[in-house]
Design a protein around this motif. Structure first.
Motif, short mmCIF file in Angstrom:
data_model
loop_
_atom_site.label_atom_id
_atom_site.label_comp_id
_atom_site.label_asym_id
_atom_site.label_seq_id
_atom_site.Cartn_x
_atom_site.Cartn_y
_atom_site.Cartn_z
N ALA A 1 4.05 -5.75 6.98
CA ALA A 1 4.21 -4.82 5.87
C ALA A 1 5.62 -4.22 5.87
O ALA A 1 6.05 -3.64 6.86
CB ALA A 1 3.16 -3.72 5.95
N ARG A 2 6.31 -4.39 4.74
CA ARG A 2 7.67 -3.88 4.59
C ARG A 2 7.97 -3.78 3.10
O ARG A 2 7.30 -4.41 2.28
CB ARG A 2 8.67 -4.81 5.25
N VAL A 3 8.97 -3.01 2.75
CA VAL A 3 9.44 -2.99 1.38
C VAL A 3 10.11 -4.34 1.15
O VAL A 3 11.06 -4.68 1.85
CB VAL A 3 10.42 -1.82 1.14
N ASN A 4 9.58 -5.11 0.21
CA ASN A 4 10.04 -6.48 0.03
C ASN A 4 10.72 -6.70 -1.33
O ASN A 4 11.17 -7.80 -1.61
CB ASN A 4 8.86 -7.45 0.20
N ASP A 5 10.73 -5.68 -2.19
CA ASP A 5 11.44 -5.76 -3.46
C ASP A 5 11.76 -4.35 -3.93
O ASP A 5 11.55 -3.39 -3.20
CB ASP A 5 10.63 -6.56 -4.51
N ASP A 6 12.26 -4.23 -5.15
CA ASP A 6 12.66 -2.91 -5.64
C ASP A 6 11.54 -2.12 -6.30
O ASP A 6 11.77 -1.05 -6.85
CB ASP A 6 13.85 -3.04 -6.60
N GLU A 7 10.29 -2.62 -6.23
CA GLU A 7 9.17 -1.92 -6.85
C GLU A 7 8.56 -0.86 -5.94
O GLU A 7 7.75 -0.05 -6.39
CB GLU A 7 8.10 -2.92 -7.29
N SER A 8 8.92 -0.88 -4.65
CA SER A 8 8.34 0.07 -3.70
C SER A 8 9.44 0.82 -2.94
O SER A 8 10.48 0.26 -2.62
CB SER A 8 7.46 -0.65 -2.68
N LEU A 9 9.14 2.09 -2.64
CA LEU A 9 10.01 2.89 -1.80
C LEU A 9 9.58 2.79 -0.34
O LEU A 9 10.41 2.86 0.56
CB LEU A 9 9.97 4.36 -2.24
N GLU A 10 8.27 2.69 -0.13
CA GLU A 10 7.68 2.56 1.21
C GLU A 10 6.45 1.67 1.08
O GLU A 10 5.83 1.60 0.03
CB GLU A 10 7.22 3.91 1.76
N VAL A 11 6.08 1.06 2.19
CA VAL A 11 4.86 0.23 2.28
C VAL A 11 4.24 0.53 3.63
O VAL A 11 4.95 0.70 4.62
CB VAL A 11 5.21 -1.28 2.17
N GLY A 12 2.91 0.59 3.67
CA GLY A 12 2.27 0.82 4.95
C GLY A 12 0.77 0.61 4.93
O GLY A 12 0.15 0.49 3.87
#
Length: 173
Positions: A113-124
């Motif tokens: 899980a990581r920010v993989n594009d510009d649609e997210s600020l954080e991922v978790g």
């Protein structure tokens, strides 16, 4: 959610009028039962992963693609959780859309899980009993994905929640 090129092409001739579009939402669980969430760059809020299928793309294929594009997590779709037409929303640029959302429950199979594009600020990953503040759109989908029930459908005349908190409901919709 980023606007796909095929929608931009339609908008070039259709203007801002209402477009009825397909949408997919993926509720992804890992081996520990945690749910994958992203904090959206368009409104800063946590939500489940979703997007628009490309022409000819199956809903399950679109869900798997969207999850990977936005979070770097690989997954498989296990079942349909709900099917629901959402209220029409008007975006800041004047575009009006209404989505028919197919939500699927997924199981993570790989990736990190990581920010993989510009649609997210954080991922978790989040424990289901310790979720961050989210709109009802997301929490309802997580609840349905956890329920051992048949696919949920809105009843005739029952209107659904807005699209992940973006835009405003236009007058008359």
């Amino acid at each position: 959610m980023a606007t796909p090129d095929f929608i931009k092409n339609i908008r070039a001739t259709a203007g801002h009028q209402l477009l009825y579009l397909p949408g997919v939402t993926a509720v992804v669980f890992d081996e520990r039962g945690r749910v994958l969430l992203g904090r959206r760059s368009d409104n800063g809020e946590w939500s489940v992963v979703g997007g628009i299928p490309e022409p000819g793309e199956q809903p399950a294929e679109a869900a798997v693609r969207e999850v990977y594009e936005e979070t770097g997590v690989e997954c498989v779709v296990e079942r349909v959780v709900l099917v629901q037409t959402l209220r029409a929303v008007q975006y800041g640029n004047g575009d009006i859309c209404q989505f028919m959302d197919v939500t699927v429950a997924c199981r993570a199979t790989g990736g990190e899980a990581r920010v993989n594009d510009d649609e997210s600020l954080e991922v978790g990953w989040f424990e289901v009993d310790a979720l961050p503040g989210m709109r009802e759109f997301a929490t309802f989908r997580i609840e349905q994905a956890l329920a051992d029930e048949p696919t949920w459908f809105a009843q005739p005349g029952e209107f659904a929640l807005g699209v992940a908190g973006v835009g405003v409901t236009p007058a008359g919709h």
